[in-house]
Design a protein around this motif. Sequence first.
Motif, short mmCIF file in Angstrom:
data_model
loop_
_atom_site.label_atom_id
_atom_site.label_comp_id
_atom_site.label_asym_id
_atom_site.label_seq_id
_atom_site.Cartn_x
_atom_site.Cartn_y
_atom_site.Cartn_z
N TYR A 127 1.01 -1.17 -0.05
CA TYR A 127 0.06 0.14 0.03
C TYR A 127 0.87 1.17 -0.03
CZ TYR A 127 -3.79 -3.09 0.74
OH TYR A 127 -4.88 -4.04 0.54
N PHE A 128 2.06 1.01 -0.55
CA PHE A 128 2.99 2.31 -0.70
C PHE A 128 3.69 2.80 0.65
CE2 PHE A 128 -0.12 2.24 -4.33
CZ PHE A 128 0.83 1.85 -5.39
N ALA A 129 3.35 2.10 1.60
CA ALA A 129 4.16 2.61 2.93
C ALA A 129 5.56 2.26 2.89
CB ALA A 129 3.53 1.79 4.05
N GLN A 130 6.41 3.04 3.53
CA GLN A 130 7.93 2.95 3.47
C GLN A 130 8.52 2.95 4.72
OE1 GLN A 130 8.82 5.46 -0.02
NE2 GLN A 130 10.04 3.76 -0.83
N PRO A 131 8.04 1.96 5.76
CA PRO A 131 8.47 2.01 7.02
C PRO A 131 10.13 2.55 7.28
CG PRO A 131 7.39 -0.01 6.49
CD PRO A 131 7.65 0.64 5.25
N PRO A 132 11.06 2.30 6.66
CA PRO A 132 12.38 2.71 6.87
C PRO A 132 12.15 4.43 6.74
CG PRO A 132 12.54 1.21 5.25
CD PRO A 132 11.28 1.39 5.72
N PHE A 133 11.47 5.10 6.05
CA PHE A 133 11.31 6.52 5.86
C PHE A 133 10.51 7.03 7.29
CE2 PHE A 133 11.46 6.35 1.32
CZ PHE A 133 13.03 6.44 1.20
N GLY A 134 9.52 6.15 7.62
CA GLY A 134 8.68 6.46 8.76
C GLY A 134 9.57 6.49 9.97
N LEU A 135 10.39 5.54 10.08
CA LEU A 135 11.25 5.51 11.24
C LEU A 135 12.42 6.71 11.57
CD1 LEU A 135 12.29 3.80 13.72
CD2 LEU A 135 14.00 3.03 12.33
N ILE A 136 12.84 7.02 10.09
CA ILE A 136 13.75 8.65 10.16
C ILE A 136 12.98 9.49 10.65
CG2 ILE A 136 15.33 9.66 8.93
CD1 ILE A 136 16.10 6.65 9.84
N ARG A 137 11.56 9.58 10.04
CA ARG A 137 10.71 10.75 10.11
C ARG A 137 10.51 10.84 11.63
NH1 ARG A 137 6.34 11.35 12.05
NH2 ARG A 137 5.80 9.17 11.53
N GLN A 138 10.01 9.63 12.32
CA GLN A 138 9.78 9.66 13.71
C GLN A 138 11.11 9.96 14.52
OE1 GLN A 138 8.80 5.65 15.14
NE2 GLN A 138 7.95 6.51 16.99
N CYS A 139 12.41 9.84 14.20
CA CYS A 139 13.64 10.21 14.88
C CYS A 139 13.67 11.91 14.73
CB CYS A 139 14.81 9.40 14.34
SG CYS A 139 14.86 7.90 15.05
N ASP A 140 13.16 12.18 13.63
CA ASP A 140 13.53 13.56 13.39
C ASP A 140 12.28 14.52 14.33
OD1 ASP A 140 14.36 16.16 12.12
OD2 ASP A 140 12.89 15.80 10.59
N THR A 141 11.18 14.12 13.91
CA THR A 141 9.94 14.93 14.51
C THR A 141 9.63 14.59 15.93
OG1 THR A 141 8.24 13.10 13.76
CG2 THR A 141 8.85 15.31 12.28
N GLN A 142 9.88 13.16 16.46
CA GLN A 142 9.49 12.95 17.96
C GLN A 142 10.61 12.51 18.88
OE1 GLN A 142 6.68 9.78 17.15
NE2 GLN A 142 5.24 10.92 16.53
N PHE A 143 11.75 12.71 18.15
CA PHE A 143 13.10 12.51 18.73
C PHE A 143 13.46 11.04 19.60
CE2 PHE A 143 11.81 17.07 18.88
CZ PHE A 143 12.84 17.62 17.94
N GLY A 144 13.08 9.98 18.78
CA GLY A 144 13.07 8.95 19.17
C GLY A 144 12.38 7.70 18.52
N VAL A 145 12.42 6.51 19.19
CA VAL A 145 11.83 5.23 18.61
C VAL A 145 10.98 4.52 19.63
CG1 VAL A 145 13.30 4.93 16.88
CG2 VAL A 145 13.62 3.87 18.90
N TYR A 146 10.12 3.70 19.25
CA TYR A 146 9.53 2.90 20.22
C TYR A 146 10.08 1.42 20.49
CZ TYR A 146 5.54 5.60 20.27
OH TYR A 146 4.76 6.99 20.55
N ASP A 147 10.21 1.18 21.59
CA ASP A 147 10.91 -0.49 22.03
C ASP A 147 9.70 -1.30 21.77
OD1 ASP A 147 11.72 -2.40 23.51
OD2 ASP A 147 12.59 -1.63 24.79
N HIS A 148 9.89 -2.16 21.01
CA HIS A 148 9.11 -3.19 20.47
C HIS A 148 8.67 -4.25 21.47
CE1 HIS A 148 8.62 -1.42 16.56
NE2 HIS A 148 9.93 -1.59 16.21
N LYS A 149 9.65 -4.47 22.47
CA LYS A 149 9.55 -5.48 23.54
C LYS A 149 8.64 -5.12 24.56
CE LYS A 149 13.67 -7.91 22.10
NZ LYS A 149 14.92 -8.09 22.54
N LYS A 150 9.14 -3.69 25.01
CA LYS A 150 8.67 -3.09 26.38
C LYS A 150 7.30 -2.24 25.80
CE LYS A 150 13.04 -3.04 28.87
NZ LYS A 150 13.95 -2.37 29.37
N LEU A 151 7.23 -1.92 24.68
CA LEU A 151 6.18 -0.93 23.97
C LEU A 151 6.42 0.42 24.89
CD1 LEU A 151 3.22 -3.51 24.14
CD2 LEU A 151 4.62 -2.83 22.27
N THR A 152 7.42 0.99 24.96
CA THR A 152 7.65 2.15 25.32
C THR A 152 8.30 2.93 24.41
OG1 THR A 152 9.73 1.59 26.64
CG2 THR A 152 7.78 1.31 27.96
#
Length: 190
Positions: free
Chosen positions: A152-177
Amino acid sequence: MISVSFPRDIKSVFDVVVKDQNGQWERWYVRVSEFKYNPKQPYEEIIVQTEDTVATTTMLDILNKAKANILVTGTIGTGKTIVGNNFLHISTVQDKSLIFQIKFSAQSKAKGIQEVLEGRLAHRRSKQIGPPVGIQGIVFIDDMKTPTPEIYFAQPPFGLIRQCDTQFGVYDHKKLTFIHLTGTVFVAAQ
């Protein structure tokens, strides 16, 4: 405040740079160092400076000092990767930075990129990662436009970089934090 008058003999503002605190203009070609051939240097590492490479490297340095994320764009073969790598090997950048490179490909996945980020950066506190204190982290992303879009034309690598840029971080997939990313900038070549 500096009052600067633009010289009449210059065609474009991109041909010059403000030289000093007095507001004097200088053409980029003045900053181009003379090329000296070293026969022992591998061919792929030879860089012949031009006005454009000097201008781009200078702008990268200014933006890096301002701790700004940087995207270098251009058509194929214009030397974006070479200029980016050249900038990262400047001694003033290397001495004060933790530098690592991520090369995107058609197979790049957000999970793999996040693992590289978390693996290379130190855990400062339980929910914070970054380079060691007093050091700036620089993540150089090469070939940024290559990840293949999903169905569906999503590109998760770009989403991750955008998240680092705009939200200054990433989500921990194990702890969900949320893990805050500090002291790190992204330099990308598209």
